[in-house]
Design an enzyme around this catalytic site. Structure first.
Site, short mmCIF file in Angstrom:
data_model
loop_
_atom_site.label_atom_id
_atom_site.label_comp_id
_atom_site.label_asym_id
_atom_site.label_seq_id
_atom_site.Cartn_x
_atom_site.Cartn_y
_atom_site.Cartn_z
N SER A 1 0.81 -1.21 0.00
CA SER A 1 0.00 0.00 0.00
C SER A 1 0.85 1.27 0.00
O SER A 1 0.37 2.33 -0.39
CB SER A 1 -0.93 0.01 1.23
N GLY B 1 -0.81 -9.15 -12.45
CA GLY B 1 -1.68 -9.84 -13.40
C GLY B 1 -1.20 -9.68 -14.82
O GLY B 1 -0.71 -8.62 -15.22
N GLY C 1 -24.40 -28.85 3.36
CA GLY C 1 -23.42 -29.64 2.62
C GLY C 1 -23.49 -29.39 1.14
O GLY C 1 -22.46 -29.43 0.44
N THR D 1 -8.37 -6.94 -0.45
CA THR D 1 -6.96 -6.54 -0.39
C THR D 1 -6.51 -5.78 -1.61
O THR D 1 -5.78 -4.78 -1.49
CB THR D 1 -6.08 -7.80 -0.22
N GLU E 1 -6.48 -3.36 -5.04
CA GLU E 1 -6.92 -1.97 -5.20
C GLU E 1 -6.94 -1.26 -3.85
O GLU E 1 -7.67 -0.29 -3.66
CB GLU E 1 -8.29 -1.90 -5.86
N ASP F 1 -5.73 -2.24 0.49
CA ASP F 1 -6.19 -2.94 1.69
C ASP F 1 -7.31 -2.11 2.32
O ASP F 1 -7.21 -0.90 2.48
CB ASP F 1 -5.02 -3.10 2.67
#
Length: 655
Positions: free
Chosen positions: A157, A190, A412, A433, A435, A437
């Site tokens: 950050s 990414g 389930g 988290t 873009e 925290d």
């Protein structure tokens, strides 16, 4: 205007009839056509939900890339880019498209976000015409894939402390990009591990031996599919989720790029090595550059809301089908949603999702206005940045809570991968988290509150903020930051004078707003007093801030919840009378009262709730849940999630 909806205790309640199509039109708003295009694409490529489970990681990454390129060909992903380059020229439409894409596979969503939002957004907003001409046409089609290389292993950050360095070589008229140690490697990037050809690299600019702060550069990272000279790329490997996105680590070993690789909208370096900028103050320049990238936070917040909708739609439909335990005189097992506890688990979450949807509408509109130059001044940008940060935090925390609660509510069956919760949980978890925290983002919100988005805003780090606040009287802090002056207006605002909280109707929207406004302003005054007290005692500013940090986060959350409720109430006031307005009124009441109920300890500690009043609120929340229960199926249907995206045949029915 006061909205006061009839309490069940007074009788006269008539269950509203919902017009699902009309309600969907309200939710889709001005971007209904855009959203329908995305829904159609999601349905066309619905097989990706199965492929995410069936393909190995390399094959799935390739499939996701293919889908992103195919969706780009429909115009869905380029709506925020200028028309001259093949885009749609509509920032708001681009956000609406991204939000809607979150109904589907989230690897596809994030790949789109990386390519068109982060990489493309950086080129568009930080670059100038030479960069736009060179990159945007191929970028918009997906032919040119790129990365947004900001985050570093040791610097998340804290962007101002990035360790990558770009030194200007005057003789060669080139920048030399270097990774200075392991902590400076670009990480979690990414598109880096497989598909990226270019990267927008954020680095400390040095010109003539002088540091000029963080700037962005366009750097080739692959040539003919292989790592470019001096560029070292590692695959981050399998992650908790989003394994269709090829995150990687990048190191730069003296990589040279042309002088014009600097994205120079706000600063440039002449061939002779002279640094030039239209913004003299380096802090203001840094925050202006980062402020242009606020679109990412707005996008992620909207995606979080829509991921929550998917989970709630599945869990609600299941609760309307699944029976368990005999509860009637005939021995027939009872539907899950007929149980009061199950209503309590799901219906307040539906109400909060609607509230956050309307809050997202507000921040999306603000973003569109600022970036379309309809309202582009420093104050508007600061307000947008703070609101985007806070909305993203609340929306993504909400998504995480909702998906977990809905998975449990499906027992389930919810644990089976085919029923989507496995992917929803794993893929959306990172939203809290990336873009930014969420706790750091809420500190940004509080900073704006405490400084009134002052002209010095960009210059104020945490310590600067402490010093700024302590130079003001506490009353001045409240006066500067409070839009409502509630502390002075309580007697005039509601019936009952000092006893207003005992006299006002619980379903009076002005009462509900007054409660959350009072909480925010009381907390804000408390933070200001604690900061001043610490400095007055000659304590270190950093230690003082650390001690009140929990209080800072609390006031930011209180502020954002107030904005969310205001957005819902304002939306209510624009709707024509009828069943849909009544139904949304029930949701608005449920959101407001469940928000107050969740923090009842604070309101009781500060004299705003008696024990009797607190119990009355709980009874009202329970009654609102009973009223909303017959409407639940229609309320989630109005979100318009394509049937193919509710890939949970055991839960929602159908094939």
């Amino acid at each position: 205007m006061t909205t006061d909806r009839t309490s069940p205790a007074t009788g006269g309640y008539v269950q509203p009839e919902i017009d699902v199509r009309a309600l969907a039109e309200v939710l889709d708003g001005e971007y209904a056509e855009v959203r329908d295009l995305v829904r159609a694409n999601l349905t066309t490529y619905a097989s990706v939900l199965d492929e995410a489970d069936e393909l190995d990681i390399d094959a799935f990454r390739e499939r996701v890339r293919e889908l992103v390129v195919e969706m780009a060909a429909t115009g869905q992903t380029g709506m925020g880019f200028p028309k001259r380059y093949g885009g749609g020229g509509d920032v708001g439409a681009s956000i609406a498209a991204f939000e809607t894409l979150a109904f589907g596979d989230l690897s596809v969503l994030v790949k789109v976000g990386v390519q068109f939002g982060l990489f493309g957004g950086a080129i568009l907003h930080l670059g100038t015409e030479r960069h736009h001409d060179a990159y945007l046409p191929d970028l918009i089609t997906g032919e040119l894939m790129g990365c947004f290389a900001m985050t570093e292993t040791g610097h998340g950050s804290n962007v101002q402390a990035l360790g990558t360095v770009a030194r200007y070589d005057v003789e060669a008229q080139e920048f030399v990009i270097t990774t200075e140690g392991d902590q400076a490697r670009k990480d979690y990037i990414g598109n880096a591990a497989r598909h990226g050809e270019l990267a927008v690299v954020f680095a400390q600019l040095e010109v003539g031996g002088e540091s000029r702060g963080v700037h962005a550069f366009v750097v080739p990272i692959r040539v003919d599919g292989e790592a470019a000279p001096g560029v070292h790329i590692e695959d981050d490997g399998r992650k908790m989720g989003l394994n269709g996105v090829d995150n990687g680590r990048i190191r730069f070993d003296g990589v040279r790029v042309d002088r014009e690789a600097l994205l120079n909208r706000f600063a440039d370096v002449t061939p002779e090595g002279v640094y030039e900028s239209t913004i003299d103050n380096p802090h203001r320049r840094f925050f202006t550059m980062l402020g242009t990238l606020v679109q990412g936070r707005v996008s992620v917040g909207g995606a979080g809301v829509n991921a929550a909708k998917v989970a709630l739609a599945i869990a609600t439909k299941y609760a309307l089908r699944r029976r368990q335990f005999a509860a009637g005189p005939q021995g027939e097992e009872q539907l899950l949603l007929d149980y009061g506890l199950h209503q309590r688990r799901l219906l307040p979450l539906i109400a909060r999702t609607y509230a956050l949807h309307f809050a997202q509408d507000v921040v999306r509109t603000q973003l569109h206005d600022v970036f379309s130059d309809l309202e582009d001044d420093a104050q508007a940008r600061r307000l947008l940045e703070a609101r985007a940060a806070g909305t993203k935090a609340l929306a993504t925390w909400h998504a995480t809570q909702v998906i977990q609660e809905c998975r449990e509510a499906c027992g389930g069956a919810g644990y089976l991968a085919v029923n989507r919760f496995a992917a929803l949980k794993a893929d959306s978890d990172i939203f809290t988290t990336f873009e930014g925290d969420n706790h750091v983002l809420l500190q940004l919100v509080a900073k704006g509150l405490l400084t009134d988005y002052a002209s010095e805003f960009e210059d104020l780090d945490q310590l600067g903020m402490v010093r700024y606040v302590t130079n003001l009287a506490v009353e001045t802090v409240i006066e500067k930051t409070s839009a409502h002056k509630l502390l002075e207006r309580v007697r005039d605002l509601l019936p009952g004078g000092d006893e207003w909280d005992q006299e006002a109707g619980l379903l009076d929207s002005e009462y509900q707003l007054a409660m959350v406004r009072y909480r925010e302003e009381h907390m804000l005054a408390g933070v200001a007093r604690r900061l001043k007290s610490g400095i007055d005692r000659k304590r270190d500013a950093g230690a003082v801030f650390s001690e009140v940090q929990d209080h800072v986060i609390a006031v930011a959350r209180a502020h954002m919840e107030r904005l969310v409720l205001e957005a819902f109430v304002e939306k209510m006031r624009t709707l024509p009378d009828g069943g849909n307005k009544v139904a949304l009124g029930l949701l608005c009441d449920l959101f407001a009262l469940s928000t107050i109920e969740a923090d009842r300890a604070w309101f009781m500690e500060h004299g705003r709730l008696t024990v009797q009043r607190s119990k009355a609120i709980t009874r009202e929340v329970n009654d609102l849940c009973r009223k909303i229960r017959p409407l639940a199926g229609e309320l989630v249907d109005a979100w318009g999630i394509p049937d193919a995206m509710l890939r949970a045949p055991d839960l929602v029915g159908g094939a």
